[in-house]
Enzyme design. Sequence first.
Site, short mmCIF file in Angstrom:
data_model
loop_
_atom_site.label_atom_id
_atom_site.label_comp_id
_atom_site.label_asym_id
_atom_site.label_seq_id
_atom_site.Cartn_x
_atom_site.Cartn_y
_atom_site.Cartn_z
N HIS A 88 0.76 -1.15 -0.01
CA HIS A 88 0.02 0.11 0.03
C HIS A 88 0.79 1.36 -0.12
O HIS A 88 1.94 1.35 0.53
CB HIS A 88 -0.88 -0.10 1.54
CG HIS A 88 -2.14 1.14 1.09
ND1 HIS A 88 -1.69 2.47 1.38
CD2 HIS A 88 -3.17 0.73 0.76
CE1 HIS A 88 -2.87 3.14 1.07
NE2 HIS A 88 -3.70 2.26 0.82
N GLU B 104 -3.87 1.99 -7.40
CA GLU B 104 -4.30 3.01 -6.38
C GLU B 104 -3.48 4.32 -6.83
O GLU B 104 -2.46 4.09 -6.18
CB GLU B 104 -4.23 2.42 -5.01
CG GLU B 104 -5.15 1.34 -4.82
CD GLU B 104 -5.41 1.11 -3.33
OE1 GLU B 104 -4.60 1.22 -2.41
OE2 GLU B 104 -6.59 0.95 -2.88
#
Length: 257
Positions: A98, A170
């Site tokens: 992430h 993302e």
Amino acid sequence: MAVKRPWIGTSWKMNKTRAEAEAFARALAASKVASTRKVLPFVIPPFTAIAGVAEILSGTAVRVGAQNMHWAEAGAWTGEISAPMIKDAGATMVELGHSERRIHFGETDETVALKVKAALAHGLLALVCVGDTRAEFEAGATASALARQVEAVFSVTEPSQLSRVVIAYEPVWSIGEGGVPADPDFADEQHALIKKQAVARYGMPIDVVYGGSVNPANCRELAARPSIDGLFIGRSAWDVQGYVGIVESVCESLPGA
Ligand SMILES: O=C(COP(=O)(O)O)[C@@H](O)CO
């Protein structure tokens, strides 16, 4: 032709006590999402809540994951969690790479690759986040930035393991407060390039989900794009009604719904 079932999941990041997490899980277990065959639902709690959430959701359609892991089996890695520990807690998937870990905790393509290799070796599904920074986006370098991050994942993924890897595109500039969701067509283009990269290496594509300010207003438009295989949601799904509402909205928009 089999209708693809989109992944729709949420990571709670550093939120929810065990009691709050288990209340979410109980409400989710009582919803239609728990028995859906239209989507692939998943929730990713903080480490402290995985076991309780996994127990409550056991036997439902909802997968439970971890937000990170270390690549070692065990050892002197203070503060870290291993793949065996994640599995012991009841998780079947792990989110890796992430942008918040890359930015704040020194995660690199190299450490992400070590973690992907370990996750796959332990039979976990690896949900690997890749994304372009605002500077890369503004420089028109999105595709090259993603290709580099995806190559690090593919460098440790055997063909037989590809079905247990899901990429989450993302955009760093889309995530969190102040994030601007990517234009659905732009996101779809990036997903298609990642799929093309998989076909070039493996002769088959890979699932690619989108994350970054997904909300009730844009979820259908994003999920409808041909190369977007699902949604990975933060803030809009941190309450169970928000999560169930997005799942139901996407389900209603699926072909043949
Ligand atoms: O970070 C993510 C998206 O967060 P939003 O709050 O939806 O922008 C993704 O990884 C899910 O946690």
